[in-house]
Write a protein that holds these residues in place. Structure first.
Motif, PDB file in Angstrom:
ATOM      1  N   ALA A 130     -10.781 -23.359  28.716  1.00  0.00           N
ATOM      2  CA  ALA A 130     -12.129 -23.854  29.007  1.00  0.00           C
ATOM      3  C   ALA A 130     -12.135 -24.786  30.218  1.00  0.00           C
ATOM      4  O   ALA A 130     -13.057 -24.741  31.047  1.00  0.00           O
ATOM      5  CB  ALA A 130     -12.703 -24.571  27.789  1.00  0.00           C
ATOM      6  N   ASP A 131     -11.117 -25.632  30.331  1.00  0.00           N
ATOM      7  CA  ASP A 131     -11.047 -26.547  31.478  1.00  0.00           C
ATOM      8  C   ASP A 131     -11.040 -25.768  32.792  1.00  0.00           C
ATOM      9  O   ASP A 131     -11.774 -26.092  33.732  1.00  0.00           O
ATOM     10  CB  ASP A 131      -9.791 -27.413  31.395  1.00  0.00           C
ATOM     11  N   ALA A 132     -10.182 -24.729  32.854  1.00  0.00           N
ATOM     12  CA  ALA A 132     -10.100 -23.943  34.085  1.00  0.00           C
ATOM     13  C   ALA A 132     -11.383 -23.158  34.334  1.00  0.00           C
ATOM     14  O   ALA A 132     -11.844 -23.050  35.475  1.00  0.00           O
ATOM     15  CB  ALA A 132      -8.901 -22.993  34.015  1.00  0.00           C
ATOM     16  N   ALA A 133     -11.956 -22.600  33.269  1.00  0.00           N
ATOM     17  CA  ALA A 133     -13.191 -21.824  33.425  1.00  0.00           C
ATOM     18  C   ALA A 133     -14.328 -22.708  33.943  1.00  0.00           C
ATOM     19  O   ALA A 133     -15.091 -22.294  34.828  1.00  0.00           O
ATOM     20  CB  ALA A 133     -13.576 -21.194  32.094  1.00  0.00           C
ATOM     21  N   LEU A 134     -14.430 -23.931  33.418  1.00  0.00           N
ATOM     22  CA  LEU A 134     -15.482 -24.833  33.865  1.00  0.00           C
ATOM     23  C   LEU A 134     -15.260 -25.280  35.304  1.00  0.00           C
ATOM     24  O   LEU A 134     -16.210 -25.439  36.075  1.00  0.00           O
ATOM     25  CB  LEU A 134     -15.554 -26.052  32.939  1.00  0.00           C
ATOM     26  N   GLU A 135     -13.995 -25.496  35.669  1.00  0.00           N
ATOM     27  CA  GLU A 135     -13.695 -25.873  37.051  1.00  0.00           C
ATOM     28  C   GLU A 135     -14.121 -24.767  38.011  1.00  0.00           C
ATOM     29  O   GLU A 135     -14.666 -25.033  39.087  1.00  0.00           O
ATOM     30  CB  GLU A 135     -12.198 -26.147  37.217  1.00  0.00           C
ATOM     31  N   GLN A 136     -13.864 -23.525  37.628  1.00  0.00           N
ATOM     32  CA  GLN A 136     -14.231 -22.406  38.489  1.00  0.00           C
ATOM     33  C   GLN A 136     -15.739 -22.317  38.666  1.00  0.00           C
ATOM     34  O   GLN A 136     -16.232 -22.049  39.763  1.00  0.00           O
ATOM     35  CB  GLN A 136     -13.701 -21.092  37.905  1.00  0.00           C
ATOM     36  N   VAL A 137     -16.475 -22.553  37.572  1.00  0.00           N
ATOM     37  CA  VAL A 137     -17.934 -22.506  37.661  1.00  0.00           C
ATOM     38  C   VAL A 137     -18.456 -23.654  38.510  1.00  0.00           C
ATOM     39  O   VAL A 137     -19.341 -23.483  39.360  1.00  0.00           O
ATOM     40  CB  VAL A 137     -18.557 -22.566  36.250  1.00  0.00           C
ATOM     41  N   ALA A 138     -17.898 -24.849  38.301  1.00  0.00           N
ATOM     42  CA  ALA A 138     -18.397 -26.029  38.994  1.00  0.00           C
ATOM     43  C   ALA A 138     -18.106 -25.981  40.491  1.00  0.00           C
ATOM     44  O   ALA A 138     -18.940 -26.343  41.320  1.00  0.00           O
ATOM     45  CB  ALA A 138     -17.776 -27.290  38.385  1.00  0.00           C
ATOM     46  N   ARG A 139     -16.908 -25.509  40.853  1.00  0.00           N
ATOM     47  CA  ARG A 139     -16.515 -25.528  42.255  1.00  0.00           C
ATOM     48  C   ARG A 139     -16.936 -24.271  42.993  1.00  0.00           C
ATOM     49  O   ARG A 139     -17.077 -24.278  44.217  1.00  0.00           O
ATOM     50  CB  ARG A 139     -15.004 -25.696  42.379  1.00  0.00           C
ATOM     51  N   ALA A 140     -17.123 -23.174  42.232  1.00  0.00           N
ATOM     52  CA  ALA A 140     -17.505 -21.882  42.836  1.00  0.00           C
ATOM     53  C   ALA A 140     -16.620 -21.567  44.030  1.00  0.00           C
ATOM     54  O   ALA A 140     -17.073 -21.325  45.144  1.00  0.00           O
ATOM     55  CB  ALA A 140     -18.975 -21.909  43.245  1.00  0.00           C
ATOM     56  N   GLU A 141     -15.310 -21.600  43.820  1.00  0.00           N
ATOM     57  CA  GLU A 141     -14.359 -21.346  44.892  1.00  0.00           C
ATOM     58  C   GLU A 141     -14.539 -19.941  45.457  1.00  0.00           C
ATOM     59  O   GLU A 141     -14.781 -18.985  44.739  1.00  0.00           O
ATOM     60  CB  GLU A 141     -12.922 -21.492  44.364  1.00  0.00           C
ATOM     61  N   VAL A 142     -14.415 -19.807  46.776  1.00  0.00           N
ATOM     62  CA  VAL A 142     -14.459 -18.495  47.391  1.00  0.00           C
ATOM     63  C   VAL A 142     -13.105 -18.114  47.982  1.00  0.00           C
ATOM     64  O   VAL A 142     -12.977 -17.061  48.595  1.00  0.00           O
ATOM     65  CB  VAL A 142     -15.532 -18.430  48.505  1.00  0.00           C
ATOM     66  N   THR A 143     -12.099 -18.963  47.803  1.00  0.00           N
ATOM     67  CA  THR A 143     -10.764 -18.688  48.332  1.00  0.00           C
ATOM     68  C   THR A 143      -9.739 -18.788  47.220  1.00  0.00           C
ATOM     69  O   THR A 143      -9.695 -19.767  46.477  1.00  0.00           O
ATOM     70  CB  THR A 143     -10.397 -19.677  49.458  1.00  0.00           C
ATOM     71  N   ASP A 144      -8.893 -17.775  47.112  1.00  0.00           N
ATOM     72  CA  ASP A 144      -7.815 -17.785  46.134  1.00  0.00           C
ATOM     73  C   ASP A 144      -6.726 -18.735  46.619  1.00  0.00           C
ATOM     74  O   ASP A 144      -6.192 -18.561  47.728  1.00  0.00           O
ATOM     75  CB  ASP A 144      -7.251 -16.370  45.982  1.00  0.00           C
ATOM     76  N   PRO A 145      -6.350 -19.771  45.826  1.00  0.00           N
ATOM     77  CA  PRO A 145      -5.388 -20.769  46.303  1.00  0.00           C
ATOM     78  C   PRO A 145      -3.988 -20.212  46.508  1.00  0.00           C
ATOM     79  O   PRO A 145      -3.216 -20.761  47.304  1.00  0.00           O
ATOM     80  CB  PRO A 145      -5.404 -21.836  45.193  1.00  0.00           C
ATOM     81  N   LEU A 146      -3.620 -19.139  45.824  1.00  0.00           N
ATOM     82  CA  LEU A 146      -2.270 -18.589  45.949  1.00  0.00           C
ATOM     83  C   LEU A 146      -2.105 -17.827  47.262  1.00  0.00           C
ATOM     84  O   LEU A 146      -1.158 -18.063  48.020  1.00  0.00           O
ATOM     85  CB  LEU A 146      -1.967 -17.664  44.774  1.00  0.00           C
ATOM     86  N   THR A 147      -3.021 -16.912  47.541  1.00  0.00           N
ATOM     87  CA  THR A 147      -2.874 -16.026  48.694  1.00  0.00           C
ATOM     88  C   THR A 147      -3.624 -16.492  49.936  1.00  0.00           C
ATOM     89  O   THR A 147      -3.329 -16.046  51.047  1.00  0.00           O
ATOM     90  CB  THR A 147      -3.370 -14.616  48.344  1.00  0.00           C
ATOM     91  N   GLY A 148      -4.610 -17.376  49.737  1.00  0.00           N
ATOM     92  CA  GLY A 148      -5.441 -17.780  50.855  1.00  0.00           C
ATOM     93  C   GLY A 148      -6.516 -16.775  51.200  1.00  0.00           C
ATOM     94  O   GLY A 148      -7.309 -16.996  52.131  1.00  0.00           O
ATOM     95  N   LEU A 149      -6.590 -15.668  50.461  1.00  0.00           N
ATOM     96  CA  LEU A 149      -7.639 -14.670  50.692  1.00  0.00           C
ATOM     97  C   LEU A 149      -8.912 -15.050  49.943  1.00  0.00           C
ATOM     98  O   LEU A 149      -8.853 -15.748  48.928  1.00  0.00           O
ATOM     99  CB  LEU A 149      -7.177 -13.290  50.210  1.00  0.00           C
ATOM    100  N   PRO A 150     -10.058 -14.583  50.397  1.00  0.00           N
ATOM    101  CA  PRO A 150     -11.291 -14.780  49.622  1.00  0.00           C
ATOM    102  C   PRO A 150     -11.182 -14.110  48.255  1.00  0.00           C
ATOM    103  O   PRO A 150     -10.368 -13.205  48.054  1.00  0.00           O
ATOM    104  CB  PRO A 150     -12.361 -14.111  50.493  1.00  0.00           C
ATOM    105  N   THR A 151     -12.027 -14.535  47.332  1.00  0.00           N
ATOM    106  CA  THR A 151     -12.025 -13.981  45.985  1.00  0.00           C
ATOM    107  C   THR A 151     -12.934 -12.757  45.901  1.00  0.00           C
ATOM    108  O   THR A 151     -13.676 -12.440  46.832  1.00  0.00           O
ATOM    109  CB  THR A 151     -12.520 -15.031  44.975  1.00  0.00           C
ATOM    110  N   ALA A 152     -12.882 -12.100  44.737  1.00  0.00           N
ATOM    111  CA  ALA A 152     -13.752 -10.947  44.514  1.00  0.00           C
ATOM    112  C   ALA A 152     -15.224 -11.351  44.565  1.00  0.00           C
ATOM    113  O   ALA A 152     -16.081 -10.543  44.944  1.00  0.00           O
ATOM    114  CB  ALA A 152     -13.426 -10.303  43.169  1.00  0.00           C
ATOM    115  N   ALA A 153     -15.540 -12.604  44.200  1.00  0.00           N
ATOM    116  CA  ALA A 153     -16.934 -13.065  44.271  1.00  0.00           C
ATOM    117  C   ALA A 153     -17.443 -13.021  45.709  1.00  0.00           C
ATOM    118  O   ALA A 153     -18.592 -12.636  45.971  1.00  0.00           O
ATOM    119  CB  ALA A 153     -17.044 -14.474  43.707  1.00  0.00           C
ATOM    120  N   TYR A 154     -16.583 -13.419  46.636  1.00  0.00           N
ATOM    121  CA  TYR A 154     -16.973 -13.343  48.048  1.00  0.00           C
ATOM    122  C   TYR A 154     -17.223 -11.898  48.460  1.00  0.00           C
ATOM    123  O   TYR A 154     -18.199 -11.597  49.165  1.00  0.00           O
ATOM    124  CB  TYR A 154     -15.882 -13.946  48.933  1.00  0.00           C
ATOM    125  N   LEU A 155     -16.342 -10.999  48.028  1.00  0.00           N
ATOM    126  CA  LEU A 155     -16.492  -9.598  48.429  1.00  0.00           C
ATOM    127  C   LEU A 155     -17.766  -8.992  47.841  1.00  0.00           C
ATOM    128  O   LEU A 155     -18.415  -8.154  48.486  1.00  0.00           O
ATOM    129  CB  LEU A 155     -15.264  -8.799  47.989  1.00  0.00           C
TER     130      LEU A 155
END
Length: 284
Positions: A130-155
């Protein structure tokens, strides 16, 4: 899954970073294999996504006789980041509990039951998820931290722009654009192998597509790109396969993963259908 304290229990901060004896290493591998078998039998949907470094961390703590709470919280967070749902995450935990509760089931063929899993372990795993899921919703990241590529949401957003332009100008999106998908099968590979493989795949993608192509991470074992359908597409796909092969060949574990599956998909007639294609791409 109440783990007995055998000897001095390691601290939760880095129990997985302590040296591993040969016997413990064998025990960890055996536990990991049985856990994976049980989880697949219980309905884990994407076998290539199961292996994570956090899985190895949980196995290490359990084999050493430590309290698994912190490691399970980390696994819950990692599952959420990788896109696994809460129900699937808890079913995976139940598979581990069933394997530990029935050591005689050496092949991992046990009957996982979330309702029989200790509530404390369910709680810490669910809280981590839940902590990670809420962080993802709150920050709405568009970049994957591991690869540096945009996320599927961006695509998905980029696809919406393409379909709006196609509708306005009166041409089918599938005639001008294609989706290239690179899927790797990390089944049975150590968790760190997946991380290395994804980093190398992202690097290969960037080295081939240096123009205005839209690149993205589609899943924990899948990357992709939205590309113009032109005369150079076939040559780019061949070059990407060569770049991937050369990069993955430098690591012994990645060599054992095998050749990545590369597909070029024509865009469907609607944006909703294109998003559905992205959602299913991580399964292959």
């Amino acid at each position: 899954m109440e783990v007995p304290a055998t000897g001095a229990a390691p601290g939760s901060d880095g129990a997985d970073r302590q040296p591993v004896a040969d016997g413990q290493d064998r025990s960890m591998r055996a536990l990991r294999a049985r856990w994976r078998t049980a989880s697949m039998a219980a309905g884990w949907r994407f076998p290539s996504d199961w292996a994570l470094p956090e899985v190895d961390a949980v196995c290490a703590v359990v084999v050493r006789g430590g309290a698994p709470d912190a490691a399970l919280a980390g696994l819950g967070r990692a599952r959420a980041v990788a896109g696994a749902g809460l129900g699937e995450t808890l079913a995976d935990l139940a598979a581990l509990h069933a394997v530990l509760a029935r050591p005689e089931g050496i092949d991992g063929f046990v009957a996982p039951d979330v309702d029989t899993t200790p509530s404390r372990l369910l709680r810490v795993t669910a809280e981590g998820w839940a902590d990670a899921a809420l962080e993802q919703v709150a920050r709405a990241e568009v970049t994957d931290p591991l690869t540096g590529l945009p996320t599927a949401a961006y695509l998905r957003t980029r696809l919406a722009e393409v379909y709006r332009q196609a509708a306005r100008e009166g041409w089918p999106a599938g005639e001008r654009y294609a989706l290239l998908v690179v899927a790797m099968d990390f089944t049975g590979a150590p968790g760190w192998t997946r991380l290395t493989g994804m980093i190398l795949a992202a690097d290969a993608l960037r080295s081939v597509f240096t123009g205005g192509e839209s690149l993205a991470v589609l899943g924990s074992s899948t990357v992709g790109a939205l590309l113009p359908r032109d005369a150079g597409l076939a040559n780019q796909a061949v070059r990407l396969r060569r770049e991937l092969t050369e990069r993955l060949a430098v690591d012994r574990d990645l060599c054992e993963v095998g050749t990545p599956r590369l597909r070029v998909l024509r865009l469907p007639v609607s944006h909703d259908a294109a998003c559905a294609t992205l959602a299913t791409a991580r399964r292959t």
